[in-house]
Scaffold this active site. Structure first.
Site, PDB file in Angstrom:
ATOM      1  N   PHE A  80      -9.486   1.947  -8.846  1.00  0.00           N
ATOM      2  CA  PHE A  80      -8.468   1.755  -7.808  1.00  0.00           C
ATOM      3  C   PHE A  80      -8.451   2.917  -6.816  1.00  0.00           C
ATOM      4  O   PHE A  80      -7.966   2.756  -5.700  1.00  0.00           O
ATOM      5  CB  PHE A  80      -7.058   1.718  -8.432  1.00  0.00           C
ATOM      6  CG  PHE A  80      -6.763   0.526  -9.292  1.00  0.00           C
ATOM      7  CD1 PHE A  80      -6.479  -0.703  -8.718  1.00  0.00           C
ATOM      8  CD2 PHE A  80      -6.732   0.631 -10.675  1.00  0.00           C
ATOM      9  CE1 PHE A  80      -6.174  -1.800  -9.496  1.00  0.00           C
ATOM     10  CE2 PHE A  80      -6.434  -0.458 -11.466  1.00  0.00           C
ATOM     11  CZ  PHE A  80      -6.151  -1.683 -10.880  1.00  0.00           C
ATOM     12  N   LYS A  84      -6.009   3.765   1.682  1.00  0.00           N
ATOM     13  CA  LYS A  84      -5.830   2.342   2.039  1.00  0.00           C
ATOM     14  C   LYS A  84      -5.115   2.087   3.362  1.00  0.00           C
ATOM     15  O   LYS A  84      -4.784   0.941   3.663  1.00  0.00           O
ATOM     16  CB  LYS A  84      -5.078   1.635   0.906  1.00  0.00           C
ATOM     17  CG  LYS A  84      -3.663   2.158   0.698  1.00  0.00           C
ATOM     18  CD  LYS A  84      -2.852   1.251  -0.197  1.00  0.00           C
ATOM     19  CE  LYS A  84      -1.448   1.749  -0.384  1.00  0.00           C
ATOM     20  NZ  LYS A  84      -0.610   0.912  -1.204  1.00  0.00           N
ATOM     21  N   SER A 124     -10.938  -6.041  -1.147  1.00  0.00           N
ATOM     22  CA  SER A 124      -9.793  -6.493  -0.359  1.00  0.00           C
ATOM     23  C   SER A 124     -10.175  -7.715   0.467  1.00  0.00           C
ATOM     24  O   SER A 124     -11.343  -7.870   0.857  1.00  0.00           O
ATOM     25  CB  SER A 124      -9.380  -5.353   0.574  1.00  0.00           C
ATOM     26  OG  SER A 124      -8.500  -5.811   1.567  1.00  0.00           O
ATOM     27  N   TYR A 148     -11.557   1.348   7.223  1.00  0.00           N
ATOM     28  CA  TYR A 148     -11.119   1.036   5.854  1.00  0.00           C
ATOM     29  C   TYR A 148     -11.877  -0.185   5.325  1.00  0.00           C
ATOM     30  O   TYR A 148     -12.429  -0.172   4.222  1.00  0.00           O
ATOM     31  CB  TYR A 148      -9.601   0.774   5.835  1.00  0.00           C
ATOM     32  CG  TYR A 148      -9.109   0.141   4.545  1.00  0.00           C
ATOM     33  CD1 TYR A 148      -9.054   0.871   3.365  1.00  0.00           C
ATOM     34  CD2 TYR A 148      -8.722  -1.204   4.511  1.00  0.00           C
ATOM     35  CE1 TYR A 148      -8.624   0.278   2.181  1.00  0.00           C
ATOM     36  CE2 TYR A 148      -8.294  -1.802   3.335  1.00  0.00           C
ATOM     37  CZ  TYR A 148      -8.233  -1.054   2.176  1.00  0.00           C
ATOM     38  OH  TYR A 148      -7.820  -1.643   1.007  1.00  0.00           O
ATOM     39  N   LYS A 152     -14.801  -0.838   2.075  1.00  0.00           N
ATOM     40  CA  LYS A 152     -14.756  -1.846   1.003  1.00  0.00           C
ATOM     41  C   LYS A 152     -16.052  -2.666   0.995  1.00  0.00           C
ATOM     42  O   LYS A 152     -16.617  -2.954  -0.057  1.00  0.00           O
ATOM     43  CB  LYS A 152     -13.547  -2.774   1.178  1.00  0.00           C
ATOM     44  CG  LYS A 152     -12.203  -2.079   0.981  1.00  0.00           C
ATOM     45  CD  LYS A 152     -12.043  -1.590  -0.452  1.00  0.00           C
ATOM     46  CE  LYS A 152     -10.779  -0.799  -0.672  1.00  0.00           C
ATOM     47  NZ  LYS A 152     -10.737  -0.074  -1.934  1.00  0.00           N
TER      48      LYS A 152
HETATM   49  P1  NAD Z   1      -2.247   3.462  -3.935  1.00  0.00           P
HETATM   50  O1  NAD Z   1      -2.468   4.424  -2.821  1.00  0.00           O
HETATM   51  O2  NAD Z   1      -0.854   3.223  -4.383  1.00  0.00           O
HETATM   52  O3  NAD Z   1      -3.127   3.888  -5.214  1.00  0.00           O
HETATM   53  C1  NAD Z   1      -4.343   4.566  -5.109  1.00  0.00           C
HETATM   54  C2  NAD Z   1      -4.281   5.752  -6.060  1.00  0.00           C
HETATM   55  O4  NAD Z   1      -5.539   6.439  -5.995  1.00  0.00           O
HETATM   56  C3  NAD Z   1      -3.195   6.765  -5.679  1.00  0.00           C
HETATM   57  O5  NAD Z   1      -2.431   7.082  -6.827  1.00  0.00           O
HETATM   58  C4  NAD Z   1      -3.976   7.985  -5.178  1.00  0.00           C
HETATM   59  O6  NAD Z   1      -3.305   9.197  -5.475  1.00  0.00           O
HETATM   60  C5  NAD Z   1      -5.279   7.836  -5.949  1.00  0.00           C
HETATM   61  N1  NAD Z   1      -6.459   8.442  -5.297  1.00  0.00           N
HETATM   62  C6  NAD Z   1      -6.892   8.285  -4.017  1.00  0.00           C
HETATM   63  N2  NAD Z   1      -8.048   8.972  -3.852  1.00  0.00           N
HETATM   64  C7  NAD Z   1      -8.336   9.568  -5.045  1.00  0.00           C
HETATM   65  C8  NAD Z   1      -9.399  10.386  -5.504  1.00  0.00           C
HETATM   66  N3  NAD Z   1     -10.389  10.776  -4.707  1.00  0.00           N
HETATM   67  N4  NAD Z   1      -9.377  10.804  -6.788  1.00  0.00           N
HETATM   68  C9  NAD Z   1      -8.373  10.435  -7.626  1.00  0.00           C
HETATM   69  N5  NAD Z   1      -7.347   9.658  -7.254  1.00  0.00           N
HETATM   70  C10 NAD Z   1      -7.341   9.220  -5.969  1.00  0.00           C
HETATM   71  O7  NAD Z   1      -2.938   2.097  -3.504  1.00  0.00           O
HETATM   72  P2  NAD Z   1      -2.833   0.656  -4.168  1.00  0.00           P
HETATM   73  O8  NAD Z   1      -2.038  -0.197  -3.270  1.00  0.00           O
HETATM   74  O9  NAD Z   1      -2.457   0.773  -5.597  1.00  0.00           O
HETATM   75  O10 NAD Z   1      -4.348   0.204  -4.013  1.00  0.00           O
HETATM   76  C11 NAD Z   1      -5.300   0.420  -5.047  1.00  0.00           C
HETATM   77  C12 NAD Z   1      -6.659   0.007  -4.538  1.00  0.00           C
HETATM   78  O11 NAD Z   1      -6.606  -1.351  -4.118  1.00  0.00           O
HETATM   79  C13 NAD Z   1      -7.156   0.803  -3.327  1.00  0.00           C
HETATM   80  O12 NAD Z   1      -8.531   1.017  -3.461  1.00  0.00           O
HETATM   81  C14 NAD Z   1      -6.858  -0.116  -2.156  1.00  0.00           C
HETATM   82  O13 NAD Z   1      -7.751   0.105  -1.083  1.00  0.00           O
HETATM   83  C15 NAD Z   1      -7.071  -1.483  -2.779  1.00  0.00           C
HETATM   84  N6  NAD Z   1      -6.324  -2.553  -2.102  1.00  0.00           N
HETATM   85  C16 NAD Z   1      -4.975  -2.442  -1.943  1.00  0.00           C
HETATM   86  C17 NAD Z   1      -4.270  -3.455  -1.290  1.00  0.00           C
HETATM   87  C18 NAD Z   1      -2.781  -3.364  -1.071  1.00  0.00           C
HETATM   88  O14 NAD Z   1      -2.250  -4.142  -0.271  1.00  0.00           O
HETATM   89  N7  NAD Z   1      -2.049  -2.478  -1.746  1.00  0.00           N
HETATM   90  C19 NAD Z   1      -4.954  -4.595  -0.811  1.00  0.00           C
HETATM   91  C20 NAD Z   1      -6.328  -4.671  -1.015  1.00  0.00           C
HETATM   92  C21 NAD Z   1      -7.000  -3.642  -1.675  1.00  0.00           C
HETATM   93  C1  UD1 Z   2      -3.224  -5.132   6.462  1.00  0.00           C
HETATM   94  C2  UD1 Z   2      -4.537  -4.598   7.007  1.00  0.00           C
HETATM   95  C3  UD1 Z   2      -5.679  -5.004   6.066  1.00  0.00           C
HETATM   96  C4  UD1 Z   2      -5.385  -4.481   4.652  1.00  0.00           C
HETATM   97  C5  UD1 Z   2      -4.014  -4.999   4.178  1.00  0.00           C
HETATM   98  C6  UD1 Z   2      -3.623  -4.444   2.829  1.00  0.00           C
HETATM   99  C7  UD1 Z   2      -4.352  -4.446   9.449  1.00  0.00           C
HETATM  100  C8  UD1 Z   2      -4.784  -5.038  10.748  1.00  0.00           C
HETATM  101  N1  UD1 Z   2      -4.757  -5.125   8.346  1.00  0.00           N
HETATM  102  O1  UD1 Z   2      -3.359  -6.513   6.348  1.00  0.00           O
HETATM  103  O2  UD1 Z   2      -6.907  -4.455   6.527  1.00  0.00           O
HETATM  104  O3  UD1 Z   2      -6.384  -4.924   3.754  1.00  0.00           O
HETATM  105  O4  UD1 Z   2      -3.015  -4.620   5.147  1.00  0.00           O
HETATM  106  O5  UD1 Z   2      -3.418  -3.059   2.892  1.00  0.00           O
HETATM  107  O6  UD1 Z   2      -3.701  -3.421   9.393  1.00  0.00           O
HETATM  108  N2  UD1 Z   2       3.719  -7.292  10.156  1.00  0.00           N
HETATM  109  C9  UD1 Z   2       4.768  -7.266  11.058  1.00  0.00           C
HETATM  110  N3  UD1 Z   2       5.454  -6.104  11.193  1.00  0.00           N
HETATM  111  C10 UD1 Z   2       5.152  -4.962  10.502  1.00  0.00           C
HETATM  112  C11 UD1 Z   2       4.070  -5.007   9.585  1.00  0.00           C
HETATM  113  C12 UD1 Z   2       3.378  -6.190   9.445  1.00  0.00           C
HETATM  114  O7  UD1 Z   2       5.068  -8.262  11.717  1.00  0.00           O
HETATM  115  O8  UD1 Z   2       5.812  -3.933  10.694  1.00  0.00           O
HETATM  116  C13 UD1 Z   2       2.990  -8.557   9.979  1.00  0.00           C
HETATM  117  C14 UD1 Z   2       1.509  -8.465  10.296  1.00  0.00           C
HETATM  118  O9  UD1 Z   2       1.267  -8.702  11.657  1.00  0.00           O
HETATM  119  C15 UD1 Z   2       0.948  -9.573   9.371  1.00  0.00           C
HETATM  120  C16 UD1 Z   2       1.896  -9.542   8.162  1.00  0.00           C
HETATM  121  O10 UD1 Z   2       3.089  -8.911   8.617  1.00  0.00           O
HETATM  122  O11 UD1 Z   2       1.058 -10.826   9.992  1.00  0.00           O
HETATM  123  C17 UD1 Z   2       1.344  -8.756   6.982  1.00  0.00           C
HETATM  124  O12 UD1 Z   2       0.959  -7.464   7.434  1.00  0.00           O
HETATM  125  P1  UD1 Z   2       0.409  -6.356   6.396  1.00  0.00           P
HETATM  126  O13 UD1 Z   2       1.355  -6.200   5.270  1.00  0.00           O
HETATM  127  O14 UD1 Z   2       0.093  -5.127   7.199  1.00  0.00           O
HETATM  128  O15 UD1 Z   2      -0.935  -6.993   5.793  1.00  0.00           O
HETATM  129  P2  UD1 Z   2      -2.231  -7.584   6.508  1.00  0.00           P
HETATM  130  O16 UD1 Z   2      -1.996  -7.839   7.940  1.00  0.00           O
HETATM  131  O17 UD1 Z   2      -2.717  -8.725   5.687  1.00  0.00           O
END
Ligand code: NAD
Ligand code: UD1
Length: 333
Positions: A80, A84, A124, A148, A152
Site C-alpha cells: 500500500f 496518492k 487504481s 500519480y 501506478k
Molecule cells: P494512505 O496515504 O492513507 O496510506 C499510505 C501509507 O503509506 C501511509 O501510512 C504512508 O505513511 C505510507 N507510506 C508512504 N510512502 C511510504 C514509504 N516510502 N515507506 C513506508 N511507508 C510509506 O493512502 P491509502 O488511501 O490508504 O492508499 C493506499 C494505497 O492505495 C496507495 O498506494 C494509493 O495510491 C492506493 N489507492 C488509494 C485510493 C484512495 O482513494 N484512497 C484509490 C486508489 C489507489
Molecule cells: C481522484 C483522482 C484520481 C485518484 C482518485 C483516488 C483527479 C482528477 N482524480 O479521482 O486520479 O485515483 O481521486 O485518490 O484528481 N468532487 C467535487 N468537489 C470536491 C472534490 C471532488 O465535486 O471538492 C467531485 C469530483 O469532480 C468527482 C467526484 O467528486 O466527480 C469524486 O472526486 P474524488 O474523490 O477526487 O475522486 P476521483 O475524481 O474519482
C-alpha cells in the site's frame, strides 16, 4: 509465515490489517508515517485484540526492507505504501516517481532474493485515464493523465514484465475505485496529513466546520444531474478484497488485474444528499468549474473479482456516509 503489509498505518492498509488479523493471518506492518499516525497501529491492535510486529521504515530504504525480510519469514506482500495526491503529483512529479516506483522495485528485488513470490499491489482506477465508456472492464485501454496515475501504470508494467521473466511469481494488481467510509468501531478511518482533495474527506471538512462550503466541480456533465459519477465502495469491503487476493495468489501463479468497485455509480449531488440525510447535517455547496482531468463517469464492472476472487461489495451508501462521519467527528478537537 507472515504477510508483510507496507503502508499498513494508512487508510486502506489499516482496515486491511484488521480484516487479515480477524481471519487469523499473521502480519508484519511497515510504514514511515508520512501520511499516517503511530496511534493507528495501537488502534488496529485494540480493535482486533491481536499483536503484530511493526517497523517504522521507509520502503525506499533498501537496507530497512532487507532487514525486515531477514528478521521474518515472509510469505506474501501487500504493497500500500505510496503517495496518492494527484494535484501534488503534478507539482512534485519526481517525488512521486521516486517514492511510488522505487519502493516497488526495492520490494520486488528483495522478494525475489528471498524467494517470496506473492505480491498484491494497490493500483487504481486512475490507470484507465478518461474511460471511453462505462462500466469499465479490466481489458479497457490503459493510460495516465497525471504523474500519480503514471506511477501506478508503471508499477503495473513492472509487475507484468517481472512475471514474464519469472513465471512462478503470483501477482494481483488491485484497481480500486473510490473507497470511503470507516471501520464500524470508529477507531480508524481516512485521516490524511495535510489538505485532502477527494470528495468524502472534503465533505468531512465542511461537516466539521473546517471549511465553509463544498465546491461541486461542474454540473454540466452529460449525467442525469450534471455532476460527476463515481463508484464509491466501503473501505471494509475493499479491505476484504485484499484478503481474497492473498487467498488467490496463494493458489495460482499469474499476474492479473482486478477491478475492486461496486459496479454502481453515484453523482456528487447524490453523495451530498445521502450524507445529509443519514447524518442529519447540512453541507453547504456551490457549483464551481469542472476540475481538470475529471471524467464525467467512472464506475467498474466488478465481475472478474466476483468470479475469480469470490469477492463483491456488501455495504451500501448510507453506511458509507454514516461511518465516515462517525470517525471524522471523533477526530475533531
Ligand atoms: P494512505 O496515504 O492513507 O496510506 C499510505 C501509507 O503509506 C501511509 O501510512 C504512508 O505513511 C505510507 N507510506 C508512504 N510512502 C511510504 C514509504 N516510502 N515507506 C513506508 N511507508 C510509506 O493512502 P491509502 O488511501 O490508504 O492508499 C493506499 C494505497 O492505495 C496507495 O498506494 C494509493 O495510491 C492506493 N489507492 C488509494 C485510493 C484512495 O482513494 N484512497 C484509490 C486508489 C489507489
Ligand atoms: C481522484 C483522482 C484520481 C485518484 C482518485 C483516488 C483527479 C482528477 N482524480 O479521482 O486520479 O485515483 O481521486 O485518490 O484528481 N468532487 C467535487 N468537489 C470536491 C472534490 C471532488 O465535486 O471538492 C467531485 C469530483 O469532480 C468527482 C467526484 O467528486 O466527480 C469524486 O472526486 P474524488 O474523490 O477526487 O475522486 P476521483 O475524481 O474519482
Amino acid at each position: 509465515m507472515a504477510v508483510l503489509v507496507t503502508g499498513g498505518a494508512g487508510y486502506i492498509g489499516s482496515h486491511t490489517c484488521v480484516e487479515l488479523l480477524a481471519r487469523g493471518e499473521q502480519i508484519i506492518v511497515a510504514d514511515n508515517f508520512y501520511n499516517s499516525k503511530p496511534r493507528v497501529i495501537d488502534m488496529v491492535k485494540e480493535i482486533t485484540g491481536k499483536d503484530f510486529k511493526f517497523y517504522k521504515a521507509d520502503i525506499c530504504d533498501r537496507s530497512s526492507v532487507e532487514n525486515i525480510f531477514r528478521e521474518n519469514d515472509i510469505e506474501a506482500v501487500i504493497h500500500f505504501a505510496g503517495y496518492k495526491a494527484v494535484g501534488e503529483s503534478v507539482k512534485e512529479p519526481l517525488m512521486y516517481y521516486k517514492n511510488n516506483i522505487y519502493s516497488s522495485v526495492i520490494l520486488l528485488e528483495t522478494m525475489k532474493k528471498s524467494r517470496c513470490k506473492q505480491f498484491v499491489f494497490s493500483s487504481s482506477a486512475t490507470v484507465y485515464g478518461i474511460p471511453k465508456s462505462v462500466p469499465i472492464t479490466e481489458d479497457f485501454p490503459l493510460g495516465s493523465i497525471n504523474p500519480y496515475g503514471s506511477t501506478k501504470l508503471i508499477v503495473e508494467n513492472i509487475c507484468r514484465d517481472l512475471y514474464d521473466s519469472e513465471p512462478d511469481f503470483r501477482i494481483a494488481l488491485l484497481r480500486y475505485f473510490n473507497p470511503i467510509g470507516a471501520h464500524e468501531s470508529g477507531k480508524i478511518g481516512d485521516d490524511p496529513n495535510g489538505v485532502p482533495n477527494n470528495l468524502m474527506p472534503i465533505i468531512m471538512r465542511v461537516a466539521s466546520g473546517k471549511l465553509d462550503k463544498l465546491s461541486v466541480y461542474g454540473n454540466d456533465y452529460p449525467t442525469p444531474d450534471g455532476t460527476g459519477i463515481r463508484d464509491y465502495l466501503h473501505v471494509t469491503d475493499l479491505a476484504l478484497g485484499h484478503v481474497r487476493a492473498i487467498e488467490k495468489v496463494r493458489k495460482e501463479v499469474g499476474c492479473k488485474a482486478f477491478n475492486l468497485g461496486t459496479g454502481k455509480g453515484y453523482s456528487v449531488l447524490e453523495i451530498i444528499n445521502a450524507f445529509e440525510e443519514v447524518n442529519g447535517l447540512k453541507i453547504p455547496d456551490f457549483i464551481a468549474p469542472r476540475r481538470h482531468g475529471d471524467a464525467a463517469e467512472c464506475y467498474s464492472d466488478p465481475s472478474l473479482a466476483k468470479n475469480e476472487l469470490n469477492w463483491e461489495t456488501k455495504i451500501g451508501l448510507n453506511e458509507m456516509c454514516r461511518s465516515s462521519w462517525n470517525f471524522a467527528k471523533s477526530q475533531i478537537n
